[in-house]
Write a protein that holds these residues in place. Sequence first.
Motif, PDB file in Angstrom:
ATOM      1  N   MET A   1      -6.074   2.550   0.093  1.00  0.00           N
ATOM      2  CA  MET A   1      -6.905   1.494   0.674  1.00  0.00           C
ATOM      3  C   MET A   1      -8.372   1.665   0.285  1.00  0.00           C
ATOM      4  O   MET A   1      -9.040   0.689  -0.067  1.00  0.00           O
ATOM      5  CB  MET A   1      -6.734   1.489   2.194  1.00  0.00           C
ATOM      6  N   SER A   2      -8.888   2.891   0.326  1.00  0.00           N
ATOM      7  CA  SER A   2     -10.296   3.092  -0.021  1.00  0.00           C
ATOM      8  C   SER A   2     -10.535   2.869  -1.511  1.00  0.00           C
ATOM      9  O   SER A   2     -11.537   2.266  -1.904  1.00  0.00           O
ATOM     10  CB  SER A   2     -10.778   4.481   0.414  1.00  0.00           C
TER      11      SER A   2
ATOM     12  N   TYR B   1       0.833  -1.194   0.000  1.00  0.00           N
ATOM     13  CA  TYR B   1       0.000   0.000   0.000  1.00  0.00           C
ATOM     14  C   TYR B   1       0.874   1.253   0.000  1.00  0.00           C
ATOM     15  O   TYR B   1       0.594   2.214  -0.713  1.00  0.00           O
ATOM     16  CB  TYR B   1      -0.928   0.032   1.213  1.00  0.00           C
TER      17      TYR B   1
ATOM     18  N   GLY C   1      -4.225   5.881   2.993  1.00  0.00           N
ATOM     19  CA  GLY C   1      -5.659   5.693   3.228  1.00  0.00           C
ATOM     20  C   GLY C   1      -6.461   5.783   1.946  1.00  0.00           C
ATOM     21  O   GLY C   1      -7.439   5.049   1.752  1.00  0.00           O
ATOM     22  N   THR C   2      -6.063   6.668   1.055  1.00  0.00           N
ATOM     23  CA  THR C   2      -6.738   6.799  -0.238  1.00  0.00           C
ATOM     24  C   THR C   2      -6.512   5.551  -1.079  1.00  0.00           C
ATOM     25  O   THR C   2      -7.430   5.077  -1.755  1.00  0.00           O
ATOM     26  CB  THR C   2      -6.230   8.050  -0.980  1.00  0.00           C
TER      27      THR C   2
END
Length: 176
Positions: free
Chosen positions: A144-145, A129, A141-142
């Motif tokens: 992952m989303s 990631y 985080g982006t």
Amino acid sequence: MSDMLHRIEPVIPALRRYARALVRNHAAADDLVQDCLERAVSRWDQRREDGNLRSWLFAILHNLAINQFRRTATRGQHVTIDEAHEHEIGQNAVQEQTMIYQEALSKLARLPDEQRAVLLLIAVEDLTYAEAAKALNIPVGTVMSRLSRARERLQQEIEKPADNPMGNVVQLRSKP
């Protein structure tokens, strides 16, 4: 120079896979990889010594692809009939495996560019990631989303019934 080549060379097949998945054209993908390698070699001294070489190369490739997409959107793609290869003009699949492969690529192509890029880097190129986030210049985080949304949307595409369930079957009328 020798050290640089020994470090870059093992990444080239992964760059080619990623480029082919992005541009969906073997010749254009090879050109994109060549441009990426040229830029990496010419800017070798600008990279971070402590940085991940693999994610740096993927970032270069991704940015070059985005620039190419923008140019193509502005100018349109031009290919003369003499320059087009037979497989680019189109032909029907003759084997079931080819049809399944094309269907999977078609469903993958329906994903938004941002989701497709993350999915390819994580699932196909096996980047972490953090490496994918660095390559795409976005927060982890982006990544992952977007990955979650890409997987969910791809699952929906796979489960969705075919547009034409009858395929190429011709319905015949019977005489009364």
